[in-house]
Write a protein that holds these residues in place. Structure first.
Motif, PDB file in Angstrom:
ATOM      1  N   THR A  70      37.970  72.408 -73.629  1.00 56.52           N
ATOM      2  CA  THR A  70      39.363  71.972 -73.654  1.00 56.52           C
ATOM      3  C   THR A  70      40.149  72.889 -74.584  1.00 56.52           C
ATOM      4  N   VAL A  71      41.400  73.158 -74.223  1.00 61.10           N
ATOM      5  CA  VAL A  71      42.256  74.038 -75.023  1.00 61.10           C
ATOM      6  C   VAL A  71      43.617  73.379 -75.164  1.00 61.10           C
ATOM      7  N   GLU A  72      44.100  73.241 -76.394  1.00 63.60           N
ATOM      8  CA  GLU A  72      45.380  72.570 -76.639  1.00 63.60           C
ATOM      9  C   GLU A  72      46.055  73.130 -77.880  1.00 63.60           C
ATOM     10  N   ASP A  73      47.384  73.140 -77.887  1.00 67.14           N
ATOM     11  CA  ASP A  73      48.133  73.538 -79.091  1.00 67.14           C
ATOM     12  C   ASP A  73      48.399  72.268 -79.906  1.00 67.14           C
ATOM     13  N   HIS A  74      47.327  71.678 -80.368  1.00 68.82           N
ATOM     14  CA  HIS A  74      47.318  70.364 -81.025  1.00 68.82           C
ATOM     15  C   HIS A  74      46.025  70.283 -81.810  1.00 68.82           C
ATOM     16  N   ASN A  75      45.965  69.372 -82.740  1.00 69.84           N
ATOM     17  CA  ASN A  75      44.708  69.132 -83.445  1.00 69.84           C
ATOM     18  C   ASN A  75      43.645  68.653 -82.459  1.00 69.84           C
ATOM     19  N   ILE A  76      42.406  69.103 -82.637  1.00 71.89           N
ATOM     20  CA  ILE A  76      41.348  68.682 -81.708  1.00 71.89           C
ATOM     21  C   ILE A  76      40.991  67.204 -81.896  1.00 71.89           C
ATOM     22  N   VAL A  77      41.473  66.592 -82.974  1.00 72.69           N
ATOM     23  CA  VAL A  77      41.236  65.167 -83.212  1.00 72.69           C
ATOM     24  C   VAL A  77      42.356  64.356 -82.561  1.00 72.69           C
ATOM     25  N   GLY A  78      42.025  63.570 -81.563  1.00 70.27           N
ATOM     26  CA  GLY A  78      42.992  62.643 -80.985  1.00 70.27           C
ATOM     27  C   GLY A  78      43.801  63.155 -79.820  1.00 70.27           C
ATOM     28  N   GLY A  79      43.677  64.447 -79.491  1.00 66.59           N
ATOM     29  CA  GLY A  79      44.480  65.003 -78.418  1.00 66.59           C
ATOM     30  C   GLY A  79      43.749  65.076 -77.099  1.00 66.59           C
ATOM     31  N   LEU A  80      44.045  66.130 -76.323  1.00 71.71           N
ATOM     32  CA  LEU A  80      43.426  66.310 -75.008  1.00 71.71           C
ATOM     33  C   LEU A  80      41.909  66.392 -75.125  1.00 71.71           C
ATOM     34  N   GLY A  81      41.424  67.159 -76.104  1.00 70.03           N
ATOM     35  CA  GLY A  81      39.981  67.307 -76.272  1.00 70.03           C
ATOM     36  C   GLY A  81      39.290  65.986 -76.529  1.00 70.03           C
ATOM     37  N   SER A  82      39.907  65.141 -77.320  1.00 70.63           N
ATOM     38  CA  SER A  82      39.332  63.822 -77.588  1.00 70.63           C
ATOM     39  C   SER A  82      39.337  62.954 -76.340  1.00 70.63           C
ATOM     40  N   ALA A  83      40.422  63.018 -75.566  1.00 68.81           N
ATOM     41  CA  ALA A  83      40.499  62.235 -74.332  1.00 68.81           C
ATOM     42  C   ALA A  83      39.400  62.640 -73.361  1.00 68.81           C
ATOM     43  N   VAL A  84      39.171  63.946 -73.227  1.00 63.85           N
ATOM     44  CA  VAL A  84      38.115  64.429 -72.334  1.00 63.85           C
ATOM     45  C   VAL A  84      36.743  64.060 -72.883  1.00 63.85           C
ATOM     46  N   ALA A  85      36.564  64.177 -74.202  1.00 65.47           N
ATOM     47  CA  ALA A  85      35.276  63.825 -74.822  1.00 65.47           C
ATOM     48  C   ALA A  85      34.935  62.359 -74.579  1.00 65.47           C
ATOM     49  N   GLU A  86      35.920  61.495 -74.686  1.00 69.95           N
ATOM     50  CA  GLU A  86      35.692  60.070 -74.453  1.00 69.95           C
ATOM     51  C   GLU A  86      35.275  59.820 -73.006  1.00 69.95           C
ATOM     52  N   LEU A  87      35.948  60.495 -72.075  1.00 72.85           N
ATOM     53  CA  LEU A  87      35.620  60.346 -70.659  1.00 72.85           C
ATOM     54  C   LEU A  87      34.193  60.817 -70.380  1.00 72.85           C
ATOM     55  N   LEU A  88      33.837  61.997 -70.899  1.00 73.33           N
ATOM     56  CA  LEU A  88      32.515  62.561 -70.622  1.00 73.33           C
ATOM     57  C   LEU A  88      31.404  61.739 -71.265  1.00 73.33           C
ATOM     58  N   SER A  89      31.633  61.266 -72.490  1.00 80.94           N
ATOM     59  CA  SER A  89      30.583  60.521 -73.189  1.00 80.94           C
ATOM     60  C   SER A  89      30.258  59.205 -72.503  1.00 80.94           C
ATOM     61  N   GLU A  90      31.215  58.631 -71.816  1.00 83.09           N
ATOM     62  CA  GLU A  90      31.014  57.340 -71.164  1.00 83.09           C
ATOM     63  C   GLU A  90      30.557  57.457 -69.710  1.00 83.09           C
ATOM     64  N   ASN A  91      30.663  58.677 -69.132  1.00 76.38           N
ATOM     65  CA  ASN A  91      30.417  58.791 -67.696  1.00 76.38           C
ATOM     66  C   ASN A  91      29.455  59.898 -67.287  1.00 76.38           C
ATOM     67  N   THR A  92      29.002  60.738 -68.212  1.00 72.86           N
ATOM     68  CA  THR A  92      28.160  61.862 -67.828  1.00 72.86           C
ATOM     69  C   THR A  92      26.954  61.999 -68.744  1.00 72.86           C
ATOM     70  N   ARG A  93      26.007  62.811 -68.266  1.00 74.38           N
ATOM     71  CA  ARG A  93      24.836  63.168 -69.069  1.00 74.38           C
ATOM     72  C   ARG A  93      24.667  64.687 -69.016  1.00 74.38           C
ATOM     73  N   ASP A  94      24.060  65.243 -70.068  1.00 77.35           N
ATOM     74  CA  ASP A  94      23.723  66.668 -70.102  1.00 77.35           C
ATOM     75  C   ASP A  94      24.947  67.569 -69.963  1.00 77.35           C
ATOM     76  N   THR A  95      26.098  67.117 -70.484  1.00 79.20           N
ATOM     77  CA  THR A  95      27.313  67.927 -70.462  1.00 79.20           C
ATOM     78  C   THR A  95      27.575  68.476 -71.858  1.00 79.20           C
ATOM     79  N   THR A  96      27.912  69.764 -71.955  1.00 79.81           N
ATOM     80  CA  THR A  96      28.273  70.354 -73.247  1.00 79.81           C
ATOM     81  C   THR A  96      29.782  70.551 -73.291  1.00 79.81           C
ATOM     82  N   LEU A  97      30.365  70.257 -74.436  1.00 80.66           N
ATOM     83  CA  LEU A  97      31.826  70.309 -74.569  1.00 80.66           C
ATOM     84  C   LEU A  97      32.230  71.108 -75.799  1.00 80.66           C
ATOM     85  N   LEU A  98      33.162  72.033 -75.605  1.00 81.24           N
ATOM     86  CA  LEU A  98      33.801  72.775 -76.695  1.00 81.24           C
ATOM     87  C   LEU A  98      35.274  72.416 -76.718  1.00 81.24           C
ATOM     88  N   ARG A  99      35.775  71.997 -77.870  1.00 81.83           N
ATOM     89  CA  ARG A  99      37.197  71.690 -78.025  1.00 81.83           C
ATOM     90  C   ARG A  99      37.867  72.805 -78.817  1.00 81.83           C
TER      91      ARG A  99
END
Length: 315
Positions: A247-276
């Motif tokens: 994920t790439v955003e002109d925002h803090n990685i805490v609470g923004g787009l990266g956090s929204a995607v991290a929440e989605l992936l953690s609840e719905n996927t396995r074996d996924t790697t994420l860089l914010r």
């Protein structure tokens, strides 16, 4: 298709407001001594334009009252003043009653430049994401911001529209026919990683993805202007085939787009790697947009380097 023409998202909002405001007399503007952000609307429709002075909290309360009276108010100011100084009023007066108010935060990301961290909105999405009911839109360029402005007024309920400053920016789109809240847009297809970006980071992400292709890394790119609601289906469809996500955003990685995607992936996927990629839990500082993107490694080279290193380390 990407072009090299430049226009500002603030101008897109003004043009979008004028295009819907002419035919809808319910639309009214409320300003906190910031009427210039509405362009010619305040001169064309003086009876529908209100200025409360430098009082963002009062502006939100007045907008709530106008909404309860059947109007469609729009408020605007520096994003950090709206989302922090008036956070309680947005939460209680607008979101708590699910009122039809449009909240437009300007000078987000690094676009406030030399005004420094006091005016630099790098935490605004996190603030609004913590409040229920509010749609969050972070458009990539003029054309997407124009279409998103029109979509915001078509939507019945509170919307937070995230814009940059007066400076003209590169266009990502030649044109957008319409904007759908809750839908992402695939700008590039790929197989090695899926990059999800929003707002002022999309153009540099697009350039970075194209740069990586020259070095044998084939990454997909999604413009996720709709941060809430997120396009869960689109993201999960990509992740079912591609396990590396950035994920790439002109925002803090805490609470923004990266956090929204991290929440989605953690609840719905396995074996996924994420860089914010974004501002890493720190404040911004004074400088030009170009200087600050380079400092936080959010320019084209910085994004490409971050993605390349992440992929190489997870092979």
């Amino acid at each position: 298709m990407m072009t090299e023409n430049k226009k500002s998202t603030r101008d897109a909002f003004i043009d979008g407001l004028l295009s819907v405001g002419e035919g809808n007399r319910k639309i009214v503007t409320v300003a906190a001594d910031s009427q210039s952000r509405y362009g010619s609307f305040v001169n064309l429709y003086r009876e529908r334009s209100f200025n409360v002075g430098i009082a963002e909290q009062s502006m939100i309360g007045i907008a709530a009252g106008l909404a309860l009276a059947g109007k469609i108010p729009v408020v605007t100011s520096y994003a950090n003043f709206l989302t922090f100084r008036a956070c309680e009023q947005i939460r209680v007066d607008i979101a708590g009653q699910n009122l039809n108010v449009k909240i437009v935060g300007t000078d987000t990301g690094f676009s406030s430049e030399w005004l420094g961290y006091t005016h630099m909105a790098l935490e605004d999405v996190a603030s609004i994401r913590s409040i229920p009911n509010v749609v969050i839109i972070d458009p990539a360029d003029y054309n997407e911001a124009f279409a998103a402005t029109r979509a915001a007024f078509e939507y019945k309920g509170p919307v937070y529209l995230r814009l940059r400053g007066r400076k003209k920016e590169n266009l990502v789109y030649d044109r957008i026919q319409d904007f759908q809240i809750g839908r992402g847009n695939v700008l590039r297809k790929g197989k090695d990683a899926v990059v999800i970006s929003s707002g002022g980071a999309v153009y540099d992400s697009l350039k970075a993805v194209d740069l990586l292709r020259q070095n044998g890394i084939n990454a997909a790119l999604i413009d996720m202007a709709s941060i809430r609601p997120l396009d869960d289906e689109l993201i999960l469809n990509f992740v079912s085939k591609i396990k590396t996500v950035v994920t790439v955003e002109d925002h803090n990685i805490v609470g923004g787009l990266g956090s929204a995607v991290a929440e989605l992936l953690s609840e719905n996927t396995r074996d996924t790697t994420l860089l914010r990629l974004g501002v890493k839990d720190s404040f911004g500082t004074a400088g030009t947009d170009e200087m600050l993107k380079k400092k936080f490694m959010l320019d084209t080279d910085g994004i490409a380097s971050g993605i390349r290193s992440f992929i190489e380390n997870h092979r």
